[in-house]
Scaffold this motif. Structure first.
Motif, mmCIF file in Angstrom:
data_model
loop_
_atom_site.group_PDB
_atom_site.id
_atom_site.type_symbol
_atom_site.label_atom_id
_atom_site.label_comp_id
_atom_site.label_asym_id
_atom_site.label_seq_id
_atom_site.Cartn_x
_atom_site.Cartn_y
_atom_site.Cartn_z
ATOM 1 N N ASN A 137 8.178 -48.419 -41.430
ATOM 2 C CA ASN A 137 7.193 -48.209 -42.501
ATOM 3 C C ASN A 137 5.778 -48.564 -42.070
ATOM 4 N N ILE A 138 5.309 -47.910 -41.034
ATOM 5 C CA ILE A 138 3.960 -48.106 -40.517
ATOM 6 C C ILE A 138 2.943 -47.475 -41.468
ATOM 7 N N ASP A 139 1.838 -48.176 -41.727
ATOM 8 C CA ASP A 139 0.741 -47.602 -42.504
ATOM 9 C C ASP A 139 0.163 -46.395 -41.791
ATOM 10 N N SER A 140 -0.398 -45.475 -42.543
ATOM 11 C CA SER A 140 -1.050 -44.322 -41.932
ATOM 12 C C SER A 140 -2.255 -44.765 -41.104
ATOM 13 N N LYS A 141 -2.882 -45.873 -41.500
ATOM 14 C CA LYS A 141 -3.998 -46.440 -40.726
ATOM 15 C C LYS A 141 -3.525 -46.788 -39.310
ATOM 16 N N GLY A 142 -2.322 -47.320 -39.198
ATOM 17 C CA GLY A 142 -1.776 -47.697 -37.899
ATOM 18 C C GLY A 142 -1.548 -46.502 -36.994
ATOM 19 N N ILE A 143 -1.064 -45.414 -37.561
ATOM 20 C CA ILE A 143 -0.835 -44.202 -36.777
ATOM 21 C C ILE A 143 -2.165 -43.678 -36.255
ATOM 22 N N THR A 144 -3.184 -43.703 -37.092
ATOM 23 C CA THR A 144 -4.519 -43.265 -36.674
ATOM 24 C C THR A 144 -5.045 -44.138 -35.541
ATOM 25 N N ILE A 145 -4.892 -45.458 -35.652
ATOM 26 C CA ILE A 145 -5.361 -46.385 -34.615
ATOM 27 C C ILE A 145 -4.637 -46.119 -33.299
ATOM 28 N N LEU A 146 -3.330 -45.969 -33.344
ATOM 29 C CA LEU A 146 -2.556 -45.752 -32.124
ATOM 30 C C LEU A 146 -2.883 -44.409 -31.474
ATOM 31 N N LYS A 147 -3.199 -43.405 -32.269
ATOM 32 C CA LYS A 147 -3.609 -42.111 -31.710
ATOM 33 C C LYS A 147 -4.971 -42.220 -31.043
ATOM 34 N N GLU A 148 -5.886 -42.981 -31.659
ATOM 35 C CA GLU A 148 -7.213 -43.170 -31.070
ATOM 36 C C GLU A 148 -7.126 -43.911 -29.735
ATOM 37 N N LEU A 149 -6.179 -44.840 -29.623
ATOM 38 C CA LEU A 149 -5.999 -45.609 -28.398
ATOM 39 C C LEU A 149 -5.141 -44.853 -27.372
ATOM 40 N N LYS A 150 -4.750 -43.638 -27.715
ATOM 41 C CA LYS A 150 -3.982 -42.756 -26.826
ATOM 42 C C LYS A 150 -2.556 -43.262 -26.554
#
Length: 153
Positions: A137-150
């Motif tokens: 149950n990861i927040d959508s904010k977390g998915i965005t952060i991890l995508k930005e960090l590649k």
């Protein structure tokens, strides 16, 4: 760079060198966190045992009160409902504190997989062994952060 996001049992804090699994998301908490190893697994296991012991004691106390009240003369007391609500609220309160506390060096992360709201992190732990951690149950904010960090595509 410092950021954090929520998952089911706590928070993930990220800075330039580490990914931290924390209970509160508070940056002052990271000073006492160790890299995942046999020692840190033992610490987390003891914490989990304490949490589950609390649940067992609360359940036993609730059952004892419930049977004493229903065997009494009143029979229609609101106490059993109150005990159930107390049990449910304590469960949700302590659920975050049952999360694991580790730090993972970013350079030791091999890959991350995200599917069906679950993140699986593959990395090399402090003992030099391949390991993984699953976060639900990861927040959508977390998915965005991890995508930005590649880390995620």
């Amino acid at each position: 760079m410092k950021d954090f996001f929520k998952y089911e049992k706590g928070y993930v804090n990220i800075d330039a060198t580490y990914l931290y699994l924390t209970q509160t998301g508070n940056w002052s908490e990271i000073d006492s966190i160790y890299e995942k190893s046999a020692k840190s697994k033992s610490i987390n296991s003891r914490k989990k045992i304490k949490t589950y012991s609390f649940y067992v004691m609360l359940l036993a106390f609730s059952l004892l009160l419930f049977f004493n009240v229903t065997n009494g003369k009143s029979g229609k007391s609101m106490l059993p409902i109150g005990i159930i609500l107390l049990f449910l609220s304590s469960f949700y309160y302590f659920r975050a504190s049952s999360g694991k506390q580790y730090k993972i060096p970013l350079q030791k992360i091999n890959k991350m997989e995200y599917s069906f709201n679950s993140l699986k992190i593959y990395f090399t732990n402090a003992d030099g062994k391949e390991d993984f951690e699953r976060l639900e149950n990861i927040d959508s904010k977390g998915i965005t952060i991890l995508k930005e960090l590649k880390f995620l595509k």
